[in-house]
Design a protein around this motif. Structure first.
Motif, PDB file in Angstrom:
ATOM      1  N   PRO A  16      31.034  40.759  29.257  1.00  0.00           N
ATOM      2  CA  PRO A  16      30.465  39.653  30.028  1.00  0.00           C
ATOM      3  C   PRO A  16      29.742  38.649  29.142  1.00  0.00           C
ATOM      4  N   GLU A  17      29.147  39.140  28.055  1.00  0.00           N
ATOM      5  CA  GLU A  17      28.423  38.246  27.153  1.00  0.00           C
ATOM      6  C   GLU A  17      29.345  37.175  26.572  1.00  0.00           C
ATOM      7  N   LYS A  18      30.520  37.596  26.119  1.00  0.00           N
ATOM      8  CA  LYS A  18      31.487  36.641  25.569  1.00  0.00           C
ATOM      9  C   LYS A  18      31.961  35.672  26.646  1.00  0.00           C
ATOM     10  N   ALA A  19      32.231  36.197  27.832  1.00  0.00           N
ATOM     11  CA  ALA A  19      32.712  35.353  28.924  1.00  0.00           C
ATOM     12  C   ALA A  19      31.653  34.334  29.337  1.00  0.00           C
ATOM     13  N   ILE A  20      30.429  34.775  29.441  1.00  0.00           N
ATOM     14  CA  ILE A  20      29.339  33.881  29.836  1.00  0.00           C
ATOM     15  C   ILE A  20      29.123  32.805  28.772  1.00  0.00           C
ATOM     16  N   HIS A  21      29.151  33.211  27.507  1.00  0.00           N
ATOM     17  CA  HIS A  21      28.951  32.253  26.416  1.00  0.00           C
ATOM     18  C   HIS A  21      30.025  31.164  26.450  1.00  0.00           C
ATOM     19  N   LEU A  22      31.286  31.572  26.587  1.00  0.00           N
ATOM     20  CA  LEU A  22      32.378  30.597  26.605  1.00  0.00           C
ATOM     21  C   LEU A  22      32.308  29.701  27.840  1.00  0.00           C
ATOM     22  N   LYS A  24      29.592  28.820  29.599  1.00  0.00           N
ATOM     23  CA  LYS A  24      28.506  27.849  29.430  1.00  0.00           C
ATOM     24  C   LYS A  24      28.900  26.757  28.437  1.00  0.00           C
ATOM     25  N   LEU A  25      29.562  27.171  27.365  1.00  0.00           N
ATOM     26  CA  LEU A  25      29.934  26.236  26.308  1.00  0.00           C
ATOM     27  C   LEU A  25      30.979  25.231  26.774  1.00  0.00           C
ATOM     28  N   LEU A  26      31.955  25.714  27.548  1.00  0.00           N
ATOM     29  CA  LEU A  26      33.129  24.902  27.849  1.00  0.00           C
ATOM     30  C   LEU A  26      33.130  24.245  29.228  1.00  0.00           C
ATOM     31  N   SER A  27      32.237  24.645  30.108  1.00  0.00           N
ATOM     32  CA  SER A  27      32.241  24.118  31.479  1.00  0.00           C
ATOM     33  C   SER A  27      32.276  22.597  31.575  1.00  0.00           C
ATOM     34  N   PRO A  28      31.568  21.863  30.714  1.00  0.00           N
ATOM     35  CA  PRO A  28      31.620  20.403  30.841  1.00  0.00           C
ATOM     36  C   PRO A  28      32.970  19.786  30.469  1.00  0.00           C
ATOM     37  N   TYR A  29      33.853  20.589  29.872  1.00  0.00           N
ATOM     38  CA  TYR A  29      35.078  20.028  29.289  1.00  0.00           C
ATOM     39  C   TYR A  29      36.358  20.528  29.939  1.00  0.00           C
ATOM     40  N   LEU A  54      27.298  30.121  37.519  1.00  0.00           N
ATOM     41  CA  LEU A  54      27.208  29.104  36.464  1.00  0.00           C
ATOM     42  C   LEU A  54      27.927  27.817  36.866  1.00  0.00           C
ATOM     43  N   GLY A  55      28.493  27.810  38.058  1.00  0.00           N
ATOM     44  CA  GLY A  55      29.185  26.626  38.554  1.00  0.00           C
ATOM     45  C   GLY A  55      30.657  26.564  38.211  1.00  0.00           C
ATOM     46  N   PRO A 225      35.412  25.731  19.745  1.00  0.00           N
ATOM     47  CA  PRO A 225      36.100  25.749  21.035  1.00  0.00           C
ATOM     48  C   PRO A 225      35.971  24.446  21.823  1.00  0.00           C
ATOM     49  N   VAL A 226      34.814  23.811  21.735  1.00  0.00           N
ATOM     50  CA  VAL A 226      34.616  22.564  22.475  1.00  0.00           C
ATOM     51  C   VAL A 226      35.570  21.481  21.984  1.00  0.00           C
ATOM     52  N   GLN A 227      35.654  21.327  20.680  1.00  0.00           N
ATOM     53  CA  GLN A 227      36.549  20.311  20.135  1.00  0.00           C
ATOM     54  C   GLN A 227      37.999  20.656  20.441  1.00  0.00           C
TER      55      GLN A 227
END
Length: 237
Positions: A16-22, A24-29, A54-55, A225-227
């Protein structure tokens, strides 16, 4: 639909930690996240609730394939968990797919939920033409089987299918402009193919008529990942 909303990121991770991190990081994109067998079986359905808080929009990719009653019950459960998209396997037949669609509709009506898209998996993108004929034992061409399954899914009341990029145009022609086509097997220009066999680029998939594309490792295993996600959206445009 905004272009970024058409990008689904596959959370092919085991914690879950990896999933949550990704997320949060990628949701805006990106538009949504796919929870597949590895993550779901490692963590359980709680991960859906966690990511929804987390939306995030969630595609629960478990490829349900069993007798109609079992698939119907499982579809109701996933709907109650808050799945935005869920899938069954077209190989289960029309009755099974109808049962899933009807069960989802009843769960939505009974509990006042938002209805998820219900789609059918066709031929996996990892299956080559040789494996399709020699190992699985199907006659004919992959595209013909995929289109037949897509038409069957539509007749059963499903919203769309999951299919490789190579079958997008044929499905779109057979099933019309509103039918949802979710396309894995996407690799950015110059990216590694990994274990996929029938692939294309993001731009080619959108041009062919895909509704959504699913991308995993080219984003989640990228050093940025964002880029990577932003580059894929640019390719989609």
């Amino acid at each position: 639909m905004n272009t970024r909303d058409r990008l689904i990121v596959a959370l092919d991770v085991d914690s879950p930690e990896k999933a949550i991190h990704l997320t949060k990081l990628l949701s805006p994109y990106v538009g949504a996240f796919k929870v597949g067998m590895e993550l779901f079986n490692s963590v359980g359905p709680e991960i859906i609730y966690t990511l929804k808080k987390l939306g995030a929009n969630i595609f629960v990719d478990l490829k349900l394939h069993d007798i109609p009653n079992t698939v119907a019950r499982a579809s109701r459960v996933l709907t109650s968990h808050g799945a935005d998209i869920l899938n069954v396997h077209a190989a289960g037949g029309k009755e099974m797919m109808q049962s899933a669609a009807q069960a989802v509709n009843k769960e939505v009506l009974d509990k006042g939920l938002t209805r998820p898209l219900v789609v059918a998996v066709t031929v996996l993108t990892s299956i080559s033409a040789r494996a399709f004929k020699e190992e699985i034992g199907f006659a004919g061409e992959i595209e013909d089987k995929v289109v037949n399954w897509a038409k069957l899914a539509q007749a059963a009341g499903l919203d769309g299918v999951v299919a490789s990029p190579q079958e997008i145009r044929a499905i779109r022609q057979a099933c019309g402009p509103e039918f949802v086509i979710i396309t894995p097997g996407i690799r950015p220009s110059g990216g590694a193919v990994h274990d996929q066999k029938r692939v294309t680029t993001p731009g080619e998939a959108i041009a062919a008529g895909a509704t959504y594309i699913v991308v995993g490792r080219p984003i989640t295993e990228n050093s940025d990942p964002v880029q990577a996600a932003r580059n894929i959206v640019s390719e989609m445009n």
